[in-house]
Write an enzyme that holds these catalytic residues in place. Sequence first.
Site, mmCIF file in Angstrom:
data_model
loop_
_atom_site.group_PDB
_atom_site.id
_atom_site.type_symbol
_atom_site.label_atom_id
_atom_site.label_comp_id
_atom_site.label_asym_id
_atom_site.label_seq_id
_atom_site.Cartn_x
_atom_site.Cartn_y
_atom_site.Cartn_z
ATOM 1 N N TYR A 128 -3.550 4.374 10.293
ATOM 2 C CA TYR A 128 -3.216 4.880 11.631
ATOM 3 C C TYR A 128 -4.467 5.248 12.425
ATOM 4 C CZ TYR A 128 -0.266 7.481 15.006
ATOM 5 O OH TYR A 128 0.387 7.936 16.124
ATOM 6 N N ALA A 155 -4.219 9.506 21.871
ATOM 7 C CA ALA A 155 -4.022 9.488 23.327
ATOM 8 C C ALA A 155 -4.323 10.849 23.947
ATOM 9 C CB ALA A 155 -2.592 9.046 23.653
ATOM 10 N N ASP A 215 -1.124 13.291 22.298
ATOM 11 C CA ASP A 215 0.109 12.912 21.600
ATOM 12 C C ASP A 215 0.076 13.358 20.143
ATOM 13 O OD1 ASP A 215 1.133 11.803 23.863
ATOM 14 O OD2 ASP A 215 0.978 9.716 23.214
ATOM 15 N N ASN A 240 -4.001 8.878 2.464
ATOM 16 C CA ASN A 240 -4.404 8.249 3.724
ATOM 17 C C ASN A 240 -4.733 9.276 4.803
ATOM 18 O OD1 ASN A 240 -4.546 5.510 3.354
ATOM 19 N ND2 ASN A 240 -2.617 5.027 4.396
ATOM 20 N N ARG A 297 -4.956 18.760 24.458
ATOM 21 C CA ARG A 297 -3.623 18.238 24.725
ATOM 22 C C ARG A 297 -3.649 16.740 24.461
ATOM 23 N NH1 ARG A 297 -1.787 18.428 29.899
ATOM 24 N NH2 ARG A 297 0.385 18.577 29.210
ATOM 25 N N THR A 329 -8.481 2.697 7.527
ATOM 26 C CA THR A 329 -7.961 1.380 7.896
ATOM 27 C C THR A 329 -6.483 1.439 8.271
ATOM 28 O OG1 THR A 329 -7.563 0.919 5.544
ATOM 29 C CG2 THR A 329 -9.621 0.088 6.499
ATOM 30 N N SER A 363 -5.867 2.352 14.307
ATOM 31 C CA SER A 363 -5.053 1.994 15.478
ATOM 32 C C SER A 363 -5.310 2.930 16.646
ATOM 33 C CB SER A 363 -3.566 2.023 15.113
ATOM 34 O OG SER A 363 -3.266 1.099 14.098
ATOM 35 N N ASP A 396 0.816 -1.210 0.000
ATOM 36 C CA ASP A 396 0.000 0.000 0.000
ATOM 37 C C ASP A 396 0.852 1.263 0.000
ATOM 38 O OD1 ASP A 396 -2.255 -1.519 -0.039
ATOM 39 O OD2 ASP A 396 -2.804 -1.209 2.058
#
Length: 297
Positions: free
Chosen positions: A197, A219, A184, A154, A182, A195, A200, A80
């Site tokens: 990052y 996060a 990450d 993406n 705030r 599908t 995830s 990909d």
Amino acid sequence: MKSIFRQVALIGKYHAAVAPALAASAHAALEGIAEFLTSQGCHVVVERDTAAVTEITGYPTADVAGIGTQCDLGVVVGGDGTMLGIGRQLARHGTPLVGINQGRLGFITDIPIEHYRTVLPPMLAGEYDEDHRTLMHAIVVRDGHAVFDALALNDVVVNRGATSGMVELRIEVDGHFVSRQRSDGLIMSTPTGSTAYALSAGGPLLHPSTPGWLMVPIAPHTLSNRPIVLPDSSEIAIELVAGRDASANFDMQSLASLLHGDRITVRRSQHKVRFLHPRGWSYFDTLRKKMHWNEGA
């Protein structure tokens, strides 16, 4: 069956030098595919960097711009990441792309390399399904001047530094203040990238035909900062308020270092990527296979 595509570009892993063993494997695969395309009545042109890396000879070569103006189909061999890189560059030319998977996942390179001899002939003869994938156009603005400009198939990702703490981001949609968070980092994803990052980081899947963007915090410090789906007609502005060594990534293939006060604006590109699939292709078939749904059923 004879091909309706006369000038066919063959594109492999061309971004960086690969290990000798992988280069040999890529050479053998590309050589076999080139010979097969020729047998189908296609005039094969090998992308210039692909030819240099894999040392494939005996075919004319062209750079990406030349492929866009000379060829009426691109056959992409790899994973990909290979398709992401060439898809962004050929979108402005409207060149349709077929993906042969020699990588791992293969969400957008969907023809297994061991099946290309049976799958390609009907496609080359005009028996295929086509879908168009939206691109993001992102600009990094510093002190009123654009300092970086990129397309993303993406996602556009703002990340904290590898050894630093959280970043603080101010987010606007169509000029309206949304939040100051705030975290990450933050992911702006297309349906194609849902599908990747974004998944995830807890984002939902978006069907490729959905006219939307996905905004996913990475996060977040405040757990009520949740993923949200936005219309792809929106313009999103992300300002870096605080945080050290932050960067903006575009499909994880190009990168811009950010300073406090930098604004990343994301809008829909005027160009789309054209993918050709075997007749009867289904996005849900791809999800079941790649994400191992219904195993044991």
